[in-house]
Design a protein around this motif. Sequence first.
Motif, PDB file in Angstrom:
ATOM      1  N   TRP A   1       1.070  -1.129  -0.040  1.00  0.00           N
ATOM      2  CA  TRP A   1       0.001  -0.132  -0.127  1.00  0.00           C
ATOM      3  C   TRP A   1       0.764   1.217   0.054  1.00  0.00           C
ATOM      4  O   TRP A   1       1.921   1.185   0.767  1.00  0.00           O
ATOM      5  N   VAL A   2       0.699   2.046  -0.974  1.00  0.00           N
ATOM      6  CA  VAL A   2       1.499   3.426  -1.056  1.00  0.00           C
ATOM      7  C   VAL A   2       0.627   4.413  -0.815  1.00  0.00           C
ATOM      8  O   VAL A   2      -0.567   4.666  -1.384  1.00  0.00           O
ATOM      9  N   CYS A   3       1.205   5.744  -0.264  1.00  0.00           N
ATOM     10  CA  CYS A   3       0.508   7.019  -0.059  1.00  0.00           C
ATOM     11  C   CYS A   3       0.643   7.599  -1.555  1.00  0.00           C
ATOM     12  O   CYS A   3       1.746   7.866  -2.116  1.00  0.00           O
ATOM     13  N   PRO A   4      -0.756   8.116  -2.284  1.00  0.00           N
ATOM     14  CA  PRO A   4      -0.652   8.714  -3.488  1.00  0.00           C
ATOM     15  C   PRO A   4      -0.002   9.852  -3.411  1.00  0.00           C
ATOM     16  O   PRO A   4       0.483  10.521  -4.459  1.00  0.00           O
ATOM     17  N   LYS A   5      -0.099  10.713  -2.206  1.00  0.00           N
ATOM     18  CA  LYS A   5       0.351  11.871  -2.417  1.00  0.00           C
ATOM     19  C   LYS A   5       2.148  12.055  -2.128  1.00  0.00           C
ATOM     20  O   LYS A   5       2.709  12.896  -3.048  1.00  0.00           O
TER      21      LYS A   5
END
Length: 93
Positions: free
Chosen positions: A71-75
């Motif tokens: 899971w990655v932070c899109p920001k």
Amino acid sequence: MLYAPDGSGRGLTPPVDATAAERLAGLAEQVQEWAVEALWSEGAPAVWPHCPAHPDTHPLVAAVVAGAAVWVCPKSGATVARIGALESGARPR
């Protein structure tokens, strides 16, 4: 199959000709779409999984980084956790 509280269901389809990590990220993305729709239909905030760095702003994004489904932070682009290893604060409310 995933079932919402209203009884509606959705099947999952793993990506064809993909690595194990790509299949897991693809399935996680489908579960995320289902969860967001189920939350929205119940009038709950439709953000899942919650980004711990930006709560209630945007969901995390399933991706493959360095051969692992995460899971990655899109920001920020930061990897938050391997898929399946999120802390309880990132789960649906």
